[in-house]
Design a protein around this motif. Structure first.
Motif, PDB file in Angstrom:
ATOM      1  N   PHE A  54     -97.519   5.815   7.017  1.00  0.00           N
ATOM      2  CA  PHE A  54     -96.728   5.059   6.581  1.00  0.00           C
ATOM      3  C   PHE A  54     -96.548   3.676   7.100  1.00  0.00           C
ATOM      4  O   PHE A  54     -96.315   2.634   6.769  1.00  0.00           O
ATOM      5  N   ILE A  55     -96.568   3.679   8.557  1.00  0.00           N
ATOM      6  CA  ILE A  55     -96.711   2.495   9.414  1.00  0.00           C
ATOM      7  C   ILE A  55     -97.775   1.614   9.018  1.00  0.00           C
ATOM      8  O   ILE A  55     -97.559   0.417   8.927  1.00  0.00           O
ATOM      9  N   ARG A  56     -98.643   2.288   8.684  1.00  0.00           N
ATOM     10  CA  ARG A  56    -100.021   1.650   8.347  1.00  0.00           C
ATOM     11  C   ARG A  56     -99.634   0.744   6.844  1.00  0.00           C
ATOM     12  O   ARG A  56    -100.066  -0.365   6.841  1.00  0.00           O
ATOM     13  N   ALA A  57     -99.163   1.701   6.121  1.00  0.00           N
ATOM     14  CA  ALA A  57     -98.939   0.978   4.520  1.00  0.00           C
ATOM     15  C   ALA A  57     -97.971  -0.207   4.793  1.00  0.00           C
ATOM     16  O   ALA A  57     -98.197  -0.944   3.874  1.00  0.00           O
ATOM     17  N   GLN A 109    -100.074  -3.148   7.255  1.00  0.00           N
ATOM     18  CA  GLN A 109    -101.584  -3.937   6.756  1.00  0.00           C
ATOM     19  C   GLN A 109    -101.670  -3.838   5.244  1.00  0.00           C
ATOM     20  O   GLN A 109    -101.247  -3.113   4.562  1.00  0.00           O
ATOM     21  N   PRO A 110    -102.240  -4.903   4.972  1.00  0.00           N
ATOM     22  CA  PRO A 110    -102.554  -4.912   3.368  1.00  0.00           C
ATOM     23  C   PRO A 110    -103.908  -4.266   3.106  1.00  0.00           C
ATOM     24  O   PRO A 110    -104.632  -3.938   3.880  1.00  0.00           O
ATOM     25  N   PRO A 111    -103.877  -3.575   1.820  1.00  0.00           N
ATOM     26  CA  PRO A 111    -104.800  -2.415   1.618  1.00  0.00           C
ATOM     27  C   PRO A 111    -106.169  -3.167   1.833  1.00  0.00           C
ATOM     28  O   PRO A 111    -106.244  -4.499   1.352  1.00  0.00           O
ATOM     29  N   PRO A 112    -107.217  -2.360   2.220  1.00  0.00           N
ATOM     30  CA  PRO A 112    -108.560  -3.311   2.003  1.00  0.00           C
ATOM     31  C   PRO A 112    -108.924  -3.873   0.896  1.00  0.00           C
ATOM     32  O   PRO A 112    -108.911  -3.308  -0.216  1.00  0.00           O
ATOM     33  N   SER A 113    -109.609  -4.842   0.981  1.00  0.00           N
ATOM     34  CA  SER A 113    -110.391  -5.646  -0.401  1.00  0.00           C
ATOM     35  C   SER A 113    -111.802  -5.121  -0.484  1.00  0.00           C
ATOM     36  O   SER A 113    -112.567  -4.803   0.456  1.00  0.00           O
ATOM     37  N   ARG A 114    -112.125  -5.133  -1.708  1.00  0.00           N
ATOM     38  CA  ARG A 114    -113.667  -4.796  -1.913  1.00  0.00           C
ATOM     39  C   ARG A 114    -114.516  -5.904  -2.148  1.00  0.00           C
ATOM     40  O   ARG A 114    -113.918  -6.804  -2.860  1.00  0.00           O
ATOM     41  N   HIS A 128    -100.161  -6.308  -3.227  1.00  0.00           N
ATOM     42  CA  HIS A 128     -99.499  -5.143  -2.634  1.00  0.00           C
ATOM     43  C   HIS A 128     -98.055  -5.748  -2.409  1.00  0.00           C
ATOM     44  O   HIS A 128     -97.821  -7.225  -2.449  1.00  0.00           O
ATOM     45  N   ALA A 129     -97.328  -4.935  -1.929  1.00  0.00           N
ATOM     46  CA  ALA A 129     -95.982  -5.212  -1.671  1.00  0.00           C
ATOM     47  C   ALA A 129     -95.854  -5.913  -0.373  1.00  0.00           C
ATOM     48  O   ALA A 129     -96.699  -5.790   0.573  1.00  0.00           O
ATOM     49  N   PRO A 130     -94.684  -6.804  -0.255  1.00  0.00           N
ATOM     50  CA  PRO A 130     -94.510  -7.375   1.099  1.00  0.00           C
ATOM     51  C   PRO A 130     -94.621  -6.315   2.108  1.00  0.00           C
ATOM     52  O   PRO A 130     -94.040  -5.433   2.110  1.00  0.00           O
ATOM     53  N   LEU A 131     -95.250  -6.852   3.308  1.00  0.00           N
ATOM     54  CA  LEU A 131     -95.371  -6.008   4.581  1.00  0.00           C
ATOM     55  C   LEU A 131     -93.985  -6.110   5.128  1.00  0.00           C
ATOM     56  O   LEU A 131     -93.157  -7.154   5.322  1.00  0.00           O
ATOM     57  N   THR A 132     -93.469  -5.035   5.835  1.00  0.00           N
ATOM     58  CA  THR A 132     -92.116  -4.850   6.365  1.00  0.00           C
ATOM     59  C   THR A 132     -92.239  -4.564   7.959  1.00  0.00           C
ATOM     60  O   THR A 132     -91.242  -4.935   8.582  1.00  0.00           O
ATOM     61  N   ARG A 181     -94.453  -4.351  11.978  1.00  0.00           N
ATOM     62  CA  ARG A 181     -95.568  -4.711  12.745  1.00  0.00           C
ATOM     63  C   ARG A 181     -95.728  -3.387  13.735  1.00  0.00           C
ATOM     64  O   ARG A 181     -94.924  -2.930  14.609  1.00  0.00           O
ATOM     65  N   ALA A 182     -96.619  -2.681  13.732  1.00  0.00           N
ATOM     66  CA  ALA A 182     -97.202  -1.609  14.602  1.00  0.00           C
ATOM     67  C   ALA A 182     -96.962  -2.019  15.996  1.00  0.00           C
ATOM     68  O   ALA A 182     -97.527  -3.228  16.191  1.00  0.00           O
ATOM     69  N   LEU A 183     -96.408  -1.334  16.808  1.00  0.00           N
ATOM     70  CA  LEU A 183     -96.626  -1.528  18.394  1.00  0.00           C
ATOM     71  C   LEU A 183     -97.368  -0.622  19.002  1.00  0.00           C
ATOM     72  O   LEU A 183     -97.044   0.212  19.289  1.00  0.00           O
TER      73      LEU A 183
END
Length: 313
Positions: A253-256, A259-264, A272-276, A278-280
């Motif tokens: 959940f925190i990662r999603a 962080q934006p999903p990886p691009s190929r 992607h949805a706006p990021l909400t 910041r992992a500490l």
């Protein structure tokens, strides 16, 4: 107050409360009051203008919260699941921190009548909220063999799930449904041919049934989403979990949310949805001294995140 309640030791007390970065005039929510260890520490750091919101599913925990904190004007107490924290009108104006201590509490485990443990014979209940829902015994009396096996495998990672489920249903069909913790523990001991060192054969089954009866993983997902909805910019989310299933949900959940999903290669960046958040840091673990003092802390994992400003999201 029972003696075992007095001895209850909250896990990662300083680390979890420090992670909230408590402001004297802030608003904080403890979604798993338990016996109040973390809540008391937060309250120590609040000034006269601060507020502490307390939630718990367990009626016994809520009775204790109201008895101890009911006269404090800074504190509001509600009986309910943290899954619904965003629906509580007390959170509508936003909060500066949310603390969740996931899973069964020590007092719940230590009270034989709650039915969480196979250490003593008692009714097979396992409900965190004893005022509603079906008990583990009632679940085993109506669920199909496939449903029981799936629960034991998915939530307990029990390799003998199908065998245990078959034995439970066969016993039920013979007019001997399981009613007590001792009956279930004995069935598991006979159904599981090989024992894991230092682990009772019923451990995984009891864990799986507890998670299923209380809808714990669904509640965790809803509670995390609700916390993000109610956290103010810069507010902190601190979650302590004790099992890999729970920790995986928190970590993902925190990662999603951070962080934006990886691009190929060769493809445009995914929408992607706006990021909400910041992992500490990554996972925070209890120290050797705490584990020695409180062995139940050995599997604890603390994860912390901070709410991003809307403009950064």
């Amino acid at each position: 107050m029972k003696q075992d309640t007095l001895r209850h030791v909250p896990v990662m007390l300083a680390e979890a409360v420090d992670a909230l970065a408590v402001k004297p005039d802030g608003v904080y929510l403890d979604g798993t009051f338990g016996r109040g260890g973390h809540a008391r520490e937060v309250l120590k750091r609040l000034g006269a203008g601060g507020r502490l919101l307390l939630l718990d599913r367990d009626p016994q925990a809520i009775a204790m919260a109201r008895a101890e904190f009911g006269q404090d004007p800074r504190v509001q107490v509600r009986h309910g699941s943290f899954a619904d924290l965003a629906d509580w009108d007390a959170t509508e104006g936003g909060v500066d921190g949310v603390l969740l201590d996931i899973g069964v509490s020590s007092p719940q485990l230590d009270d034989p009548q709650r039915g969480f443990s196979f250490q003593a014979d008692a009714p097979l209940d396992m409900r965190m909220d004893t005022s509603q829902g079906e008990s583990a015994a009632e679940y085993l009396a109506r669920a199909s063999e496939t449903q029981i096996a799936d629960v034991l495998y998915a939530y307990g990672e029990e390799r003998m799930s199908r065998r245990i489920a078959r034995w439970i249903v066969e016993r039920r069909d013979e007019g001997q449904p399981i009613h007590t913790t001792a009956e279930l523990a004995d069935l598991c001991a006979r159904a599981v041919p090989k024992r894991e060192p230092g682990k009772h054969p019923a451990t995984r089954t009891f864990q799986a049934l507890r998670i299923a009866v209380n809808g714990e993983l669904d509640a965790l997902e809803r509670g995390l989403a609700g916390a993000v909805r109610r956290l103010r910019p810069g507010g902190r989310l601190a979650v302590i979990s004790f099992h890999s299933l729970e920790d995986r949900i928190v970590k993902q959940f925190i990662r999603a949310q951070s962080q934006p999903p990886p691009s190929r290669r060769g493809l445009p960046p995914p929408v992607h949805a706006p990021l909400t958040l910041r992992a500490l840091g990554s996972a925070h673990l209890p120290g050797a001294e705490e584990i020695e003092r409180n062995p139940r802390a050995r599997s604890a994992v603390l994860r912390v995140a901070e709410r991003l400003p809307e403009s950064a999201a």
